[in-house]
Each structure stands twice: as structure tokens, then as C-alpha cells.
Design an enzyme around this catalytic site. Sequence first.
Site, PDB file in Angstrom:
ATOM      1  N   LYS A 116      28.993 -29.483 -27.403  1.00  0.00           N
ATOM      2  CA  LYS A 116      28.298 -28.813 -26.370  1.00  0.00           C
ATOM      3  C   LYS A 116      27.669 -27.153 -26.327  1.00  0.00           C
ATOM      4  O   LYS A 116      27.042 -26.908 -25.589  1.00  0.00           O
ATOM      5  CB  LYS A 116      29.388 -29.199 -25.224  1.00  0.00           C
ATOM      6  CG  LYS A 116      29.597 -30.768 -25.404  1.00  0.00           C
ATOM      7  CD  LYS A 116      28.672 -31.454 -25.177  1.00  0.00           C
ATOM      8  CE  LYS A 116      29.001 -33.041 -25.624  1.00  0.00           C
ATOM      9  NZ  LYS A 116      27.894 -33.908 -25.778  1.00  0.00           N
ATOM     10  N   GLU A 200      32.780 -22.878 -17.793  1.00  0.00           N
ATOM     11  CA  GLU A 200      31.472 -22.892 -17.061  1.00  0.00           C
ATOM     12  C   GLU A 200      32.120 -22.611 -15.418  1.00  0.00           C
ATOM     13  O   GLU A 200      33.395 -23.120 -15.175  1.00  0.00           O
ATOM     14  CB  GLU A 200      30.842 -24.358 -17.000  1.00  0.00           C
ATOM     15  CG  GLU A 200      29.950 -24.432 -18.047  1.00  0.00           C
ATOM     16  CD  GLU A 200      29.148 -25.791 -18.098  1.00  0.00           C
ATOM     17  OE1 GLU A 200      29.597 -26.592 -17.252  1.00  0.00           O
ATOM     18  OE2 GLU A 200      28.310 -25.806 -19.072  1.00  0.00           O
ATOM     19  N   HIS A 235      34.789 -41.204 -15.227  1.00  0.00           N
ATOM     20  CA  HIS A 235      33.831 -40.974 -15.913  1.00  0.00           C
ATOM     21  C   HIS A 235      33.354 -42.440 -16.530  1.00  0.00           C
ATOM     22  O   HIS A 235      32.587 -42.655 -17.561  1.00  0.00           O
ATOM     23  CB  HIS A 235      34.329 -40.283 -17.290  1.00  0.00           C
ATOM     24  CG  HIS A 235      34.763 -38.785 -16.665  1.00  0.00           C
ATOM     25  ND1 HIS A 235      33.801 -37.930 -16.140  1.00  0.00           N
ATOM     26  CD2 HIS A 235      35.970 -38.302 -16.557  1.00  0.00           C
ATOM     27  CE1 HIS A 235      34.994 -36.873 -15.966  1.00  0.00           C
ATOM     28  NE2 HIS A 235      35.914 -37.343 -16.150  1.00  0.00           N
ATOM     29  N   ARG A 292      21.030 -41.344 -27.114  1.00  0.00           N
ATOM     30  CA  ARG A 292      20.950 -42.954 -27.373  1.00  0.00           C
ATOM     31  C   ARG A 292      20.425 -43.721 -26.540  1.00  0.00           C
ATOM     32  O   ARG A 292      19.810 -43.171 -25.315  1.00  0.00           O
ATOM     33  CB  ARG A 292      22.549 -43.524 -27.647  1.00  0.00           C
ATOM     34  CG  ARG A 292      23.060 -43.098 -26.445  1.00  0.00           C
ATOM     35  CD  ARG A 292      24.337 -43.760 -26.098  1.00  0.00           C
ATOM     36  NE  ARG A 292      24.961 -43.788 -24.784  1.00  0.00           N
ATOM     37  CZ  ARG A 292      25.533 -42.800 -24.330  1.00  0.00           C
ATOM     38  NH1 ARG A 292      25.852 -41.689 -25.024  1.00  0.00           N
ATOM     39  NH2 ARG A 292      25.881 -42.676 -22.989  1.00  0.00           N
TER      40      ARG A 292
END
Length: 501
Positions: A116, A200, A235, A292
Amino acid sequence: MIKKVLVANRGEIAVRIIRSCREMGIRTVAVYSDADRKAMHVLYADEAFHIGPSPSIDSYLNIDNIIRAARLSKADAIHPGYGFLSENPAFSERCIKEGIIFIGPSPHAISSMGDKITARKMMQDAGVPVVPGTGGKIESEAEAVSTIREIGLPVMIKASAGGGGKGMRLVYHEKDIKSSLRAARSEAKTAFGNDAVFIEKYIQSPHHIEFQVLADSHGNVIHLFERECSVQRRHQKIIEETPSPILTQEKREEMGNAAVAAARAVDYQGAGTIEFIVDKDLNYYFLEMNTRLQVEHPITERVVGVDLVKEQIHIADGKPMTLKQDELKQHGHAIECRIYAEDPENNFMPAPGKVTHIDIPYGVGVRVDGSIYEGIEIPLYYDPLIAKLIVWGKDRNEALDRTQRALQEFKIAGVRNNLKFLERIIQAEDFIKGDYTTHFIEQNKEFLMREDACDQLCEDIVIITAFIEYLKKIEKASPKEMTALKNNWKDYNRIRSVLKL
Ligand code: MV4
């Protein structure tokens, strides 16, 4: 020219990929574990190879066994589907080494987007907005404190190897920085073997909106608009729709261009998804890129009018894309409901078992991608997703009404499932309004979980249907089998009480 595809996956996505191959005249090879001997993808493919015991690690994640099946079957390409090996750079690398076409991006694109911090840097350099935060990885507690003073609280500490919510810590108070940093690091180290973290600014109550991209080997990159994916729990997405009810045409174009720039930045090839979080003022920030095909791809297929699996195969074959950005348009509205074998009344616990009865909805505007049939045993080893309902309407209102109709027609007995929960979601005021955020499920849990008499009746009917199947079975059962059936039958006591036995 691809003539035979091995599908390195199971369940609904394996069946869905085989369907497109069949339409293209491509032969198909399924792979299966012990638990999947009778699975639908095995029945549906032209050939099938056993690749190991039930646990994924020994079968669907076993690279050697899958490559062996590809060699034995003389498949010239492998489609990884989603999950399992789909975002494993070592697998795509191995395919290349073996001279087998990997239907997906390069190992470089997969590994860059899997990290990331690297992804964040590449996107920033390409002019794609990222959330205000650190440039690279955080080296010390002092650096964390000074960074956070710059960007301001609250912040999120995230694992670089993370994604999908793992290894994240939300920090509201300066006094919690050190402990959160340590916790995020150790969680990342345990889960991914990599303790690199970055920081962040925390975007409060965001929308999760992602853009579908396609890129070929001739430098053509297009986007196929967005999917609104804010209805999720821990999630795990539950309902997705397109177009997003909150985007303006102007913002859609701007984000689409950013998504194309993001794909170009990694020299992407194939189908990919750029995830953004979007705040209430429609500021958008790159979150991650998924390298994907995604679970929710069918709503894009319906509204844009493409078969994404066919596009993936053409691209992998080295053909130039024939789709042109300025010819693409969103037609009407599509909604996907994910049907899980899980029990909403018991903390959404996975609920494996035998499907004793199933009614699948049909009719105008309805598509069901699934892999279950009456009599199939749903194994506990894998993801509890068992089917997807994809509904189209000329506008959002029609799509909502049609989704409700289709959900009412859908019946699954034998395994606990979230069909009723899905119906509640599309009846919720906040969902109907369309401006829901990623906190929607949490904020509406009372409405979504309430008991009412009508629902109880519907459920009783499903239980009675299952009971009839059960009676048929015990008529033929010996006393010993009978005891086994009773012990096995999870709803036995519930049925007795419904039928006042
Ligand atoms: C965030 C965020 C708010 N601010 N980052 C969750 C999964 C991982 N991909 C990143 N996630 C988030 N990152 C900042 N700076 C909120 C989330 C988030 C979230 C994002 C998308 C969909 C659902 C979510 C649920 C909770 C938190």
C-alpha cells in the site's frame, strides 16, 4: 490463441468464468478439493482435476498441484477468479515461467498494488488524489507523532501489506499514538510478516466507490464507470449498486479519468478496480487497487453491456480492445445482493450444511450467479458466499422494486442465510435515500435486526418445507440412521416448536 482455460477457483465465480469460456468455444478445466467432489463447477466444466484435501491451503492455494493439473490437461491459460491465488504475484510469475497464460496482470502490477505504501506513492506521482498522510513508511514513534501533528487528528495507522481492513488502527487522541502504532505493527507482523505501516488522515463517514478499469497489451486503457459499495459489514460487502446515487456526471468523469491514470501508472493489463473513499463534499481519495475480477463485477456488466470475463480473455490473448471510452454509457441501474450461508441472528456466523430446498427467482431484469443446487452440502472450509442476485431496472426505483420482488421469490432451506436481512436493507430509509455511507449497517442495526410477525411466518414456511424433506428421509431411515439424522438436524427443536410437536 487460448483454446483451453483452467479455472483455479470454486463456487459461483468458477461457474461464471466457465460460462463465458463456453460461449467463446474455449474448453474448460475445473479443479476441486475433497469437499468439492460434487460441487457445481466440477459438474459444469469439460474436465475436472482433484488438487488436494479440503483446506484451501492444501488445494485452491496449492500452486504446485494447480500447475500440475494445468500441465496434465494441457490448458494454455489459467483464470484465477477472485480470492485464493488471484493476487499472488508468485503464482502469476510461476504461470509465466511454465509457459501458461495467466489471465490477469503482471507480477509487477500485483506486487506494487499489494504494497500500500508503494501504491500510494505511484498514485501520488500519477496525479491521483490520495488521503493526506505520510510519504513513506513510519520509522519511529517520534516520526509518527510529528506526522500526526502535521496532518491533525483523527488518523488511521495502516499496514502497508494490509488491505481489506486488516492491520488498521484508528487514533483519536495524541496519548494513544504510541500504543496504536505498536498494535498496528505487531498485528501486521503476525498477519503479513511485514511490519511496515503508514499514516493517513481519517476520513469520517466516507462512501466507498470503486471504478472498473480494463487495459490491453496495446496501451489502451478505459474505465467502465463506478460501483457504490458502501453497504458492508466488517469489510465484507453486502449490496453494491451502479450508478452511485451520490455522484454527479462531472465528478464521475473526473474520477473515471483518475482511475485510468492509476491503471496507466502501473502499466496495468487486464481487468482491475480502483477503490476510492469519497467524503460528503465529494472529495475523493485513492484507497487501493484490486488487481483481479471482483465479486460485484456483474452490475457493471449489466449497466455497461460488456462481458468482463470475455474481455479479460481477449486481453490475455494479446488482442487489442474494441471497446472505446467515448462509446461507453451507463444504461439504467443495477443492484447486486450477496447471498451468504450465514446466520444474521447469531452474529453472522457462517452456517454450512445441506441445501434441502431452493427456489431461484427468474423474470425480467433478474440474473442469479450461484453454485448451489438441492442436495449440495455447503462446506465450512471456504467463503460463505453461495449466490449473487443481480437485478436491473430502467432507473434506481425500478431496480429497488425488482430487487424486493426477486428477494421475496428467493427461498433457501436447510442452511441459514441472509435473504431476510437483505430485504430489510433495501427497505431501510437511508438505503432508499441513496446517500448511505460505510457506517450504514452499524447505524441501522436496530431496524435491520428487528423481529416481526410476517418475517417469522415466512421463516416458518421455509422450516416446514425443510421438515417435509426431512420426513421423506426418515421414512427410509433405519433406527440408527434416524438417531444420526436427529442429532444432525440443527433445526430439529425449532421445527418441533413451530409444529407444536
Ligand atoms: C480509510 C478510512 C477512512 N480514512 N482510510 C477500510 C479497508 C481498507 N481498504 C481501508 N479502509 C478504510 N480506510 C482513511 N484515511 C475508512 C476505511 C473504512 C472503509 C473503507 C471502505 C469500505 C468500508 C470501510 C469500512 C470501515 C473503514
